[in-house]
Scaffold this motif. Structure first.
Motif, PDB file in Angstrom:
ATOM      1  N   ILE A 121       1.171  11.223  14.912  1.00  0.00           N
ATOM      2  CA  ILE A 121       2.141  10.268  14.364  1.00  0.00           C
ATOM      3  C   ILE A 121       1.437   8.975  13.957  1.00  0.00           C
ATOM      4  N   MET A 122       0.504   8.494  14.781  1.00  0.00           N
ATOM      5  CA  MET A 122      -0.229   7.272  14.439  1.00  0.00           C
ATOM      6  C   MET A 122      -1.029   7.458  13.146  1.00  0.00           C
ATOM      7  N   GLN A 123      -1.619   8.638  12.962  1.00  0.00           N
ATOM      8  CA  GLN A 123      -2.344   8.877  11.712  1.00  0.00           C
ATOM      9  C   GLN A 123      -1.393   8.901  10.520  1.00  0.00           C
ATOM     10  N   LEU A 124      -0.236   9.530  10.657  1.00  0.00           N
ATOM     11  CA  LEU A 124       0.714   9.568   9.543  1.00  0.00           C
ATOM     12  C   LEU A 124       1.176   8.158   9.178  1.00  0.00           C
ATOM     13  N   ILE A 125       1.290   7.281  10.163  1.00  0.00           N
ATOM     14  CA  ILE A 125       1.728   5.902   9.909  1.00  0.00           C
ATOM     15  C   ILE A 125       0.618   5.070   9.287  1.00  0.00           C
ATOM     16  N   TYR A 126      -0.601   5.139   9.818  1.00  0.00           N
ATOM     17  CA  TYR A 126      -1.645   4.176   9.456  1.00  0.00           C
ATOM     18  C   TYR A 126      -2.725   4.692   8.503  1.00  0.00           C
ATOM     19  N   TRP A 127      -2.966   5.990   8.437  1.00  0.00           N
ATOM     20  CA  TRP A 127      -4.010   6.514   7.562  1.00  0.00           C
ATOM     21  C   TRP A 127      -3.496   6.558   6.115  1.00  0.00           C
ATOM     22  N   PRO A 128      -4.365   6.349   5.130  1.00  0.00           N
ATOM     23  CA  PRO A 128      -3.945   6.542   3.733  1.00  0.00           C
ATOM     24  C   PRO A 128      -3.520   7.996   3.503  1.00  0.00           C
TER      25      PRO A 128
END
Length: 193
Positions: A121-128
């Motif tokens: 979830i953190m990657q979906l929020i913060y990664w391009p």
């Protein structure tokens, strides 16, 4: 009383060390019945500097509501997320090194806590989007028009499976609301200064 002091000390040590355990987690998660996501590689900063973000997370799953404080730290070798109860009690530490996910978690978190989902979830929020889209078996992250400065969604079969609303164009400075209807989850993230 003097005879009890060493016994109490040993008991306290046993209780505090028995409150957490380390688990190796999967790097791929099932987000919906048809969508799997495998964690993307770590972000590579041009300055190679460490980035840290302190947050308050409000989490609603069905009728249950929880709040926690987190620290998300990124460098060129690790992504680490530390979670604390609002009163400061350590709940978990999750680390992703680009190859595996390890979680150290308080036994109070229970067996249902899946640290790898939180990292995803953190990657979906913060990664391009271009860095995560290659790691879905189907679907893709897109931006779409909305009433907020920025909105993103995981598109699956032409439907929004997950939506993310940002209060700022820069996700790292933004209040974030994530809605995941299939899992009956709403996540609100507020950066702490």
């Amino acid at each position: 009383m003097r005879q009890l002091m060493p016994a109490i000390g040993i008991l306290l040590v046993m209780l505090t060390t028995g409150c957490s355990h380390q688990l190796q987690r999967q790097t791929c998660v099932k987000l919906t019945p048809e969508v799997n996501y495998c964690l993307a590689p770590l972000l590579q900063s041009s300055s190679n500097s460490e980035q840290a973000l302190s947050q308050k997370i409000s989490f609603t799953h069905g009728e249950k509501h929880h709040e926690l404080l987190t620290e998300l730290a990124l460098d060129t070798s690790d992504m680490t997320l530390v979670g604390l109860a609002p009163i400061g009690q350590p709940l978990f530490t999750v680390t992703y090194n680009g190859g595996e996910v390890l979680s150290q978690q308080n036994v109070l978190m229970g067996e249902d806590f899946k640290a790898e989902y939180l990292m995803a979830i953190m990657q979906l929020i913060y990664w391009p989007h271009e860095q995560v889209n290659g790691y879905f078996n189907q679907g893709e992250m897109i931006d779409f028009d909305c009433q907020q400065p920025r909105c993103s969604a995981l598109m699956v079969n032409e439907k929004h499976a997950i939506t993310i609303d940002y209060s700022d164009d820069n996700p790292w400075k933004s209040n974030v609301s994530l809605h995941f209807p299939a899992a009956n989850i709403t996540l609100v993230i507020t950066p702490l200064l």
